[in-house]
Design a protein around this motif. Structure first.
Motif, PDB file in Angstrom:
ATOM      1  N   TYR A  29       1.002  -1.294  -0.346  1.00 61.76           N
ATOM      2  CA  TYR A  29       0.213   0.517   0.364  1.00 61.76           C
ATOM      3  C   TYR A  29       0.863   1.044   0.299  1.00 61.76           C
ATOM      4  CZ  TYR A  29      -4.842  -2.432   0.958  1.00 61.76           C
ATOM      5  OH  TYR A  29      -5.527  -3.311   0.947  1.00 61.76           O
ATOM      6  N   ALA A  30       2.160   1.447   1.450  1.00 64.88           N
ATOM      7  CA  ALA A  30       2.575   2.598   1.277  1.00 64.88           C
ATOM      8  C   ALA A  30       3.853   2.804  -0.460  1.00 64.88           C
ATOM      9  CB  ALA A  30       3.479   2.295   2.705  1.00 64.88           C
ATOM     10  N   PHE A  31       3.973   2.051  -0.849  1.00 62.31           N
ATOM     11  CA  PHE A  31       4.801   2.053  -2.002  1.00 62.31           C
ATOM     12  C   PHE A  31       3.419   1.909  -3.031  1.00 62.31           C
ATOM     13  CE2 PHE A  31       6.997   0.511  -6.021  1.00 62.31           C
ATOM     14  CZ  PHE A  31       8.015   0.300  -5.855  1.00 62.31           C
ATOM     15  N   VAL A  32       2.076   1.804  -3.312  1.00 58.03           N
ATOM     16  CA  VAL A  32       1.379   2.502  -4.387  1.00 58.03           C
ATOM     17  C   VAL A  32       0.934   3.839  -4.138  1.00 58.03           C
ATOM     18  CG1 VAL A  32      -0.578   1.941  -5.307  1.00 58.03           C
ATOM     19  CG2 VAL A  32       1.013   0.012  -4.608  1.00 58.03           C
ATOM     20  N   ASP A  33       1.099   3.803  -3.172  1.00 59.47           N
ATOM     21  CA  ASP A  33       0.757   5.506  -2.693  1.00 59.47           C
ATOM     22  C   ASP A  33       1.755   5.966  -2.901  1.00 59.47           C
ATOM     23  OD1 ASP A  33      -1.354   4.608  -1.469  1.00 59.47           O
ATOM     24  OD2 ASP A  33      -1.122   4.429   0.468  1.00 59.47           O
ATOM     25  N   GLY A  34       3.289   6.380  -2.571  1.00 63.38           N
ATOM     26  CA  GLY A  34       4.002   7.007  -3.117  1.00 63.38           C
ATOM     27  C   GLY A  34       4.571   7.239  -4.505  1.00 63.38           C
ATOM     28  N   LEU A  35       3.475   5.911  -5.599  1.00 64.20           N
ATOM     29  CA  LEU A  35       4.460   6.287  -6.852  1.00 64.20           C
ATOM     30  C   LEU A  35       2.370   7.346  -7.339  1.00 64.20           C
ATOM     31  CD1 LEU A  35       3.908   2.742  -8.100  1.00 64.20           C
ATOM     32  CD2 LEU A  35       5.420   3.726  -7.393  1.00 64.20           C
ATOM     33  N   LEU A  36       1.782   7.090  -7.004  1.00 64.66           N
ATOM     34  CA  LEU A  36       1.503   8.718  -7.276  1.00 64.66           C
ATOM     35  C   LEU A  36       1.205   9.960  -6.576  1.00 64.66           C
ATOM     36  CD1 LEU A  36      -0.204   6.528  -8.335  1.00 64.66           C
ATOM     37  CD2 LEU A  36      -2.832   7.272  -7.727  1.00 64.66           C
ATOM     38  N   ASP A  37       2.064  10.479  -6.990  1.00 62.14           N
ATOM     39  CA  ASP A  37       3.042  12.259  -6.097  1.00 62.14           C
ATOM     40  C   ASP A  37       2.875  13.390  -6.432  1.00 62.14           C
ATOM     41  OD1 ASP A  37       4.515  11.887  -8.699  1.00 62.14           O
ATOM     42  OD2 ASP A  37       6.252  11.437  -7.729  1.00 62.14           O
TER      43      ASP A  37
END
Length: 284
Positions: free
Chosen positions: A47-55
């Motif tokens: 989750y946190a990794f994917v959230d970081g892709l939408l920056d």
């Protein structure tokens, strides 16, 4: 048994699919697994990794395959435009509902197709192939999928591909949870028991067979209550092994392999890494 089925369906309709699949030890098609996906796949390590892709705001995002929306709802909260793709119509429908429930402002679109032949009249800033979904395809077919998806990425845009290494790791982590590198071929185990509605419980057993190019996973499911097992069925999937060299040979024209991580903490990839996270960027 037949008289009992309608009562079960009304009580746990999210999890039971149709009376056709409620037969003991019946093979369940992949499409019918949509009825239990939201209970079965509760992984949140990414989750946190994917959230970081939408920056940044205003992003156009493609998720393929979307499943029943495990990630879709999170993507909808940050994307301006979200396209959800899966080969199974039931999966797409569930994912769209999850995304719509998470955001009333994101433009959510859907389509049903094979990711190897993806051909949309749209371009995206970010595309995601989550978890080991690509590994349901052989490496050769995986290249076709990556090429098709990559053609939809704008210049400067990102394609994220999440793969499992299926290797023994240095710690207690088993990822994915249905695979154990130390388990013998054909050895069955209870993976978990999860509560449903009205006192029912879903139990999953699994066995695996490791082959040179793939892992065959046999999954057995039971719906039980205090009176005992009421339904059971089986499903099977083959997941292919992908290696580091494959990443270099996979991208579509104009796509560059920017980084490879060994886990969601962005650690460097090594032979002991549980994941192989590829970040492709469109250069031209």
């Amino acid at each position: 048994m037949d008289a009992w089925l309608p009562r079960v369906a009304s009580r746990i309709q999210k999890y039971c699919v149709t009376s056709q699949c409620m037969k003991v030890a019946l093979r369940m098609p992949y499409s019918r697994r949509a009825g239990i996906y939201e209970v079965e796949y509760v992984e949140d390590r990414d989750y946190a990794f994917v959230d970081g892709l939408l920056d940044r705001p205003g992003l156009r995002v493609l998720e393929v395959p979307c499943g029943v929306g495990r990630l879709s709802s999170r993507l909808a909260r940050k994307a301006a435009d979200l396209m959800l793709v899966d080969i199974e119509p039931v999966m797409v429908e569930k994912a769209a509902k999850a995304a719509a429930a998470a955001s009333s402002t994101t433009c959510i679109r859907t389509t049903t197709c094979d990711m190897r032949t993806l051909d949309l009249d749209a371009a995206f800033d970010v595309a995601l192939v989550p978890r080991e979904a690509l590994q349901l395809l052989s490496p050769d077919d995986g290249k076709k999928a990556i090429s098709a998806i990559g053609r939809h990425i704008v210049v400067g845009g990102l394609l994220f591909v999440d793969l499992a290494t299926f290797r023994a790791t240095n710690g207690p982590l088993t990822d994915p949870d249905y695979f154990d590198p130390g388990r013998g071929d054909g050895t069955w185990q209870v993976d978990w028991m999860r509560d449903l509605a009205d006192g029912f419980r879903l139990v999953r057993h699994s066995a695996q067979w490791q082959e040179a190019d793939s892992i065959l996973i046999e999954l057995s499911y039971e719906i039980a209550n205090p009176r005992g097992v009421q339904d059971s069925w089986r499903s099977q999937m083959r997941l292919f092994r992908y290696d580091r060299d494959w990443l270099d040979s996979a991208p579509a024209d104009g796509m560059v392999l920017e980084a490879v991580y060994g886990d969601y903490d962005r650690s460097s990839f090594s032979d002991a890494s549980p994941r192989m996270l590829a970040m492709y960027r469109r250069a031209h």
